[in-house]
Design an enzyme around this catalytic site. Sequence first.
Site, PDB file in Angstrom:
ATOM      1  N   SER A 190      30.682 -16.070 -45.810  1.00 13.60           N
ATOM      2  CA  SER A 190      30.417 -15.943 -44.377  1.00 13.60           C
ATOM      3  C   SER A 190      31.252 -17.002 -43.665  1.00 13.60           C
ATOM      4  CB  SER A 190      28.929 -16.182 -44.114  1.00 13.60           C
ATOM      5  OG  SER A 190      28.661 -16.434 -42.760  1.00 13.60           O
TER       6      SER A 190
ATOM      7  N   TYR B 156      20.716 -20.314 -45.274  1.00 13.20           N
ATOM      8  CA  TYR B 156      21.834 -19.360 -45.293  1.00 13.20           C
ATOM      9  C   TYR B 156      23.174 -20.090 -45.381  1.00 13.20           C
ATOM     10  CZ  TYR B 156      24.865 -15.514 -43.775  1.00 13.20           C
ATOM     11  OH  TYR B 156      25.859 -14.561 -43.683  1.00 13.20           O
TER      12      TYR B 156
END
Length: 259
Positions: A151, A164
């Site tokens: 990401s 995350y």
Amino acid sequence: MSSLFSLEGVTALITGGSRGIGQGMALELARAGANLILVQRDASNVDTKTKAEALGRKVDIVIADLGVANEAYKVMEQVDKLGVEVRILLNCAGMTLRRKAEEFDDESWDKVIQVDLTSCFQLAREAGKRMLSYEIDPVIGCRGKIINIGSIMSFQGGLLTAAYASAKGGIAQLTKNMANEWASRHVHVNCIAPGYYYTDLTASLLESERGKKIMERIPAGRWGKPSEDIGGTAVFLASRASNYVDGAVIPVDGGWLAF
């Protein structure tokens, strides 16, 4: 040139392929010729399977909940029973929970880390073991390809995303470590780092004030489209075209990180 990017007859094991960017990448691999094994929590969603089969590909679904410890082993047991050699692993399963750092409880942390990092490591390790024992595949020119999905949070800390961001940072480093160990043995490990994409999960964010600010910051001037904007990168990393690419973390973000 077409043979350089061909995946004809190669089998790809894919997590998170039932929707969003995972589905987009899965279908692009299928268009390039790959047969698919989709890891899903249940067999009720057959959208990706149906679309890939319409392209003439063989598609199997194996059932596992990667949010549960050690389910990755069940995935590989089911794959072994299918009697096929998985040459491509696309680790796309992921989730996030948004909490202030001071309120991020252990249960929420463990849940995100399990799905976004631990299961990815376990699947990469188990699939990689098998790939290392294979002969070099004539289509992709190596023993296997592992593509982890990171990401932009692999590079940035973000807000309200302690677990995350930690998991996606870990995915980047895991990719580099495995690449260091396996590149000379013809198993190539790389990572794609998506930015902001149009998906069912981001629809509400897109319409919010935060979504408008995000749009203004993306040099490309738009959010990404799950198939055409990221699928080609997956095909590149899965094909023989990338056989001298190892340990790369490739942003596909419309220029977000460059801004």
